[in-house]
Write an enzyme that holds these catalytic residues in place. Structure first.
Site, PDB file in Angstrom:
ATOM      1  N   GLU A  53       0.823  -1.206   0.000  1.00  0.00           N
ATOM      2  CA  GLU A  53       0.000   0.000   0.000  1.00  0.00           C
ATOM      3  C   GLU A  53       0.864   1.267   0.000  1.00  0.00           C
ATOM      4  O   GLU A  53       0.566   2.246  -0.667  1.00  0.00           O
ATOM      5  CB  GLU A  53      -0.918  -0.003   1.228  1.00  0.00           C
ATOM      6  CG  GLU A  53      -1.894  -1.172   1.268  1.00  0.00           C
ATOM      7  CD  GLU A  53      -1.326  -2.384   1.980  1.00  0.00           C
ATOM      8  OE1 GLU A  53      -2.122  -3.183   2.503  1.00  0.00           O
ATOM      9  OE2 GLU A  53      -0.085  -2.549   2.024  1.00  0.00           O
ATOM     10  N   GLY A 287      15.627 -37.781  -2.754  1.00  0.00           N
ATOM     11  CA  GLY A 287      15.128 -38.681  -3.778  1.00  0.00           C
ATOM     12  C   GLY A 287      13.941 -39.509  -3.389  1.00  0.00           C
ATOM     13  O   GLY A 287      13.109 -39.095  -2.572  1.00  0.00           O
TER      14      GLY A 287
END
Length: 344
Positions: A53, A287
């Site tokens: 803002e 993995g």
């Protein structure tokens, strides 16, 4: 003529520009509109610095300053109402006499949680909230998890062949193409930490840094309980901030920290350390054993699966997307297809 939804989507686009730079804060964009014309735009650019803002109001040119009290401010997230690293944005809105505010999501942070909107309403500002709420929540899914569940948002990522393999046994196997690899490095730049298991660290010897895109490299995390990683491994090169869950080693380390412990690494312990270190997004790159463990124990929020058109014929089987997961996005990157799944 543009619609409120189109202005909010512009806020979302602006907010994404802060990815990788504002965590654990939310991604926020803001647009100031006068009579269907954008006169100001801004986004939260860096953690600890001005909010969206503020940047939006600052962007208004001198000749348009007089239009601010007759304009509508659109924000992807509720303006803050408390003093943090920056002053409350609500106070700025009131000081600038902005008469209308439209937001997508109410901020889940207990320090805000609707109080900003109530303060605006009490001062006579016309407030609309909840527009494109689901889209806004997806944009800030990591922030919502960080606030409501008090832990990092967990992304599991893997690439698999057409016939469902992660790679060949015992050897490094490139699955995705160059364009996709660049996107993966962008993902790395947007998260706070990245994790691999011992086998992947040994077979692939990955750097786990961001070399192919702009921005930072994430914190590298690896499991090495059995002290199997050689000193020559890239993960032990001390080039990037790194956590090794395993026995400490002799030598001078500036960016590498060791976490000795039991013979079994508990996911909850890792998540707690990440929380203490203010790291709100974790990318788990594998993995196979690591991915299966995190899926089995339910520790995931999002899956990013990359499918390539080539077949391997045999190898390490890829995990299956858990039952109940919802496909949120699907798109092509050259010859790869990306599927993004979310927990229901």
């Amino acid at each position: 003529m543009s619609t409120p939804e189109s202005y909010l989507r512009r806020c979302f686009d602006l907010a994404r520009l802060g990815a990788g730079r504002v965590s654990p804060n939310p991604l926020v964009g803001a647009v100031l509109v006068h009579e269907d014309r954008i006169i100001g735009e801004g986004w939260h650019q860096r953690y600890g610095e001005a909010h969206a803002e503020v940047n939006c109001v600052r962007s208004v040119t001198p000749e348009n300053q007089a239009l601010i009290p007759y304009s509508t401010l659109y924000c992807s997230l509720e303006p803050c109402s408390h003093f943090g690293k920056t002053p409350p944005c609500v106070d700025l809105i009131l000081a600038k006499k902005i008469p209308r505010v439209v937001v997508s999501n109410v901020d889940p942070n207990p320090q805000v949680a609707g109080q900003g909107l109530e303060k605006l309403r009490a001062a006579g500002v016309e407030v609309t909230a909840g527009l494109l709420e689901e889209e806004g929540r997806w944009l800030n899914r990591a922030f919502f998890t960080w606030i409501t569940q008090q832990r990092p948002y967990i992304i599991l990522k893997w690439a698999q062949s057409r016939d469902g393999y992660l790679g060949r046994v015992g050897e490094r196997t490139a699955i995705s193409g160059p364009a996709m690899q660049r996107l993966v490095h962008r993902w790395r730049s947007e998260v706070d930490a990245i994790l691999v298991g011992t086998t992947t660290a040994l077979v692939d010897n990955p750097r786990l840094d961001n070399r192919l895109f702009f921005g930072k490299s994430p914190l590298r995390v690896a499991f090495d309980v059995g002290e199997r990683l050689p000193d020559s491994a890239h993960l032990l090169d001390d080039s990037v901030l790194t956590w090794i869950f395993g026995p400490p080693r002799s030598g001078q380390w500036e960016r590498t920290k060791f976490f000795p412990g039991t013979d079994k690494i508990l996911i909850v312990n890792l998540l707690e350390q990440l929380k203490i270190d203010n790291r709100a997004m974790l990318l788990v790159e594998g993995g196979s054993q690591v991915l299966h463990q995190w899926i089995k124990e339910g520790w995931w929020d999002e899956i990013r699966m990359v499918k390539n058109e080539r077949s391997l014929g045999e190898g390490v089987a890829a995990p299956r997307v858990p039952v109940g997961a919802v496909l949120q996005e699907s798109y092509s990157v050259s010859r790869d297809v990306v599927e993004i799944w979310a927990k229901q």
